[in-house]
Design an enzyme around this catalytic site. Structure first.
Site, PDB file in Angstrom:
ATOM      1  N   LYS A  75      -0.626  -2.023   3.584  1.00 28.00           N
ATOM      2  CA  LYS A  75      -0.175  -1.701   1.965  1.00 28.00           C
ATOM      3  C   LYS A  75       0.254  -0.236   1.796  1.00 28.00           C
ATOM      4  CE  LYS A  75      -0.840  -3.092  -2.465  1.00 28.00           C
ATOM      5  NZ  LYS A  75       0.605  -2.596  -2.436  1.00 28.00           N
ATOM      6  N   LYS A  99      -5.722   6.686   2.477  1.00 28.14           N
ATOM      7  CA  LYS A  99      -5.852   6.620   1.204  1.00 28.14           C
ATOM      8  C   LYS A  99      -6.571   5.613   0.977  1.00 28.14           C
ATOM      9  CE  LYS A  99      -1.988   7.524  -0.962  1.00 28.14           C
ATOM     10  NZ  LYS A  99      -0.655   7.345  -1.916  1.00 28.14           N
ATOM     11  N   LYS A 111       4.642   1.664   4.768  1.00 34.20           N
ATOM     12  CA  LYS A 111       5.343   2.340   3.825  1.00 34.20           C
ATOM     13  C   LYS A 111       6.747   1.916   4.189  1.00 34.20           C
ATOM     14  CE  LYS A 111       5.270   5.056   0.575  1.00 34.20           C
ATOM     15  NZ  LYS A 111       3.893   5.332  -0.403  1.00 34.20           N
ATOM     16  N   THR A 195      -1.634   5.362 -11.482  1.00 29.01           N
ATOM     17  CA  THR A 195      -1.743   6.643 -10.698  1.00 29.01           C
ATOM     18  C   THR A 195      -1.792   7.910 -11.646  1.00 29.01           C
ATOM     19  OG1 THR A 195      -0.146   5.672  -9.235  1.00 29.01           O
ATOM     20  CG2 THR A 195      -0.381   7.958  -8.778  1.00 29.01           C
ATOM     21  N   ASN A 226       7.159   8.355 -12.971  1.00 32.81           N
ATOM     22  CA  ASN A 226       6.048   7.672 -13.424  1.00 32.81           C
ATOM     23  C   ASN A 226       4.771   8.501 -13.307  1.00 32.81           C
ATOM     24  OD1 ASN A 226       3.662   5.883 -12.150  1.00 32.81           O
ATOM     25  ND2 ASN A 226       5.050   4.354 -13.418  1.00 32.81           N
ATOM     26  N   SER A 354      -3.365  -1.542  -7.583  1.00 32.99           N
ATOM     27  CA  SER A 354      -2.364  -2.463  -6.696  1.00 32.99           C
ATOM     28  C   SER A 354      -3.508  -3.430  -6.244  1.00 32.99           C
ATOM     29  CB  SER A 354      -1.585  -1.804  -5.641  1.00 32.99           C
ATOM     30  OG  SER A 354      -0.628  -1.167  -6.049  1.00 32.99           O
TER      31      SER A 354
END
Ligand code: GLU
Length: 421
Positions: A75, A99, A111, A195, A226, A354
């Protein structure tokens, strides 16, 4: 103190590896598992030909690194930036593994990145590049394999194109292949602000933990994308005083507090935070060193380094960005007794929502925004307390505690699964 050149100090892979090695050593991690977890399990490099608007063909280089799938599908976001490098994507992929483990959601880490300047590309060029990048990754992504999401330079529209391209190849709509989609296409309510919301929750927990109060709590935020803008908005709503905002093209300061909704409106019209009349212009770099209770770097890596760490004057450093503090800066901040809420905890609200999006897509049943936010608040509060308690019990700082907690969880699963031969 370590002696490193600035280039070594600011290499994100080295920064990640240094913290990993330190935490692994503290954990007394088995040597074999150490080797397994230190490096990504898969690294893809793709060269993406794109027909540009002027009729020429450009070839962009893209990456997707899957660090671990031990705890679930890989992810992590996709970044579009001229500065993307394989080492950066590797580090960011590893950080995603840690994380997801810190907040205890069933994902591994990945990523992606494409070397490009999205600000200089048309929507058509971005769409064609995104679709071709997705096509190149077809066998490697999927709801059960690797689930991308937005990161710097990508947004809901990018995710919509990825979802559509993947679905066209699969001959059916597969909305769980990415998260951070528009709500209309199976996105989760609350994902866009998630976030920033997570950042605001860990700030609440930190001031409670330190016996401080929201009243008079001054916050400076670096980055107004964001993460930065939503952190600012939500913290201001909770009663924090946002006294400074630093952006890539300028800074703003108002000791009485910046009116965040008004600034968001100004930025929408002017395309920049500069020229906002209800705050004075300030040097974007110097702002980081102003007196405040909470400093939130919410943009890129390597913002707090050996060059400025000794001048940082916050009580709490809450890392909205990934990797904003170098390892040398960590040591300097430790001497100054700055309370750090490390990136792999502080900015985990995005990937946590997510996860909610992925769950909702697979159920085909969608929650209200209040339900999403409540679940997010619970996970962030619990995770903050897990990390702080771990730090106290093991006599380490919060960053190392977060790494140890995460590595321990991933190592446990890896051992239990065993090594396939
Ligand atoms: N790019 C975000 C991060 O660094 C979100 C990742 C995700 O939602 O998968 O955490």
């Amino acid at each position: 103190m370590q002696t490193l050149t600035l280039e070594q100090e600011t290499n994100p892979w080295e920064a990640q590896a240094a913290r990993f090695d330190f935490a692994a050593q503290k954990l007394n991690l088995d040597q074999g598992i150490w080797k397994v977890l230190r490096y990504p399990s898969r690294e893809l490099i793709v060269h993406i030909p794109v027909g540009m608007d002027d009729g020429s063909i450009e070839v962009f280089t893209g990456y997707r690194v899957q660090h671990s799938v031990a705890r679930g599908p890989a992810k992590g976001g996709i970044r579009y930036s001229p500065d993307v490098s394989l080492d950066e994507v590797r580090a960011l992929a590893s950080w995603m593994t840690w994380k997801c483990a810190v907040v205890n959601i069933p994902f591994g880490g990945a990523k992606g990145g494409v070397i490009c300047d999205p600000k200089k590309m048309s929507q058509g060029e971005l769409e064609r590049m995104t679709r071709r990048y997705t096509a190149e990754l077809m066998e490697f992504i999927g709801p059960e394999k690797d689930v991308p999401a937005p990161d710097m330079g990508t947004d809901e529209q990018t995710m919509a194109w990825i979802m559509d391209t993947y679905s066209m190849h699969m001959r059916q709509t597969v909305n769980a292949v990415v998260t951070g989609k528009p709500v209309n296409l199976g996105g989760s309510r609350g994902r866009k602000e998630a976030t920033g919301r997570g950042v605001s929750v860990v700030c609440d927990e930190a001031i409670k933990h330190l016996g401080m109060s929201i009243d008079g709590c001054r916050v400076i935020i670096q980055g107004f994308g964001n993460v930065g803008s939503n952190s600012a908005k939500l913290l201001a709503q909770k009663g924090y005083t946002i006294i400074g905002i630093a952006e890539f093209d300028g800074g703003l300061y108002n000791p009485k507090g910046i009116d965040i909704p008004a600034l968001i409106e100004h930025r929408k019209n002017a395309g920049t935070i500069n020229g906002f009349t209800e705050a004075e212009a300030a040097d974007k770099r110097e702002l980081l060193t102003y007196n405040c209770e909470i400093l939130i770097p919410a943009a890129t890596e390597n913002v707090i380094t050996s060059k400025n760490a000794d001048r940082i004057r916050c009580k709490i450093l809450c890392e909205g960005a990934n990797g904003p503090t170098t390892t040398i800066a960590d040591e300097i901040l430790a001497d100054k007794r700055v309370f750090i809420i490390p990136d792999i905890l502080a900015n985990a609200g995005g990937v946590t929502t997510s996860y909610f999006e992925w769950v909702q897509d697979r159920m085909g049943y969608f929650w209200t925004e209040a339900e999403v936010n409540q679940r997010l608040d619970n996970i962030m509060t619990e995770s903050f307390n897990d990390v702080v308690t771990y730090a106290q019990n093991h006599g380490v700082n919060n960053r190392i505690a977060a790494y140890m907690l995460a590595i321990d969880r991933v190592a446990y699963t890896t051992k239990q699964r065993g090594i396939y031969a």
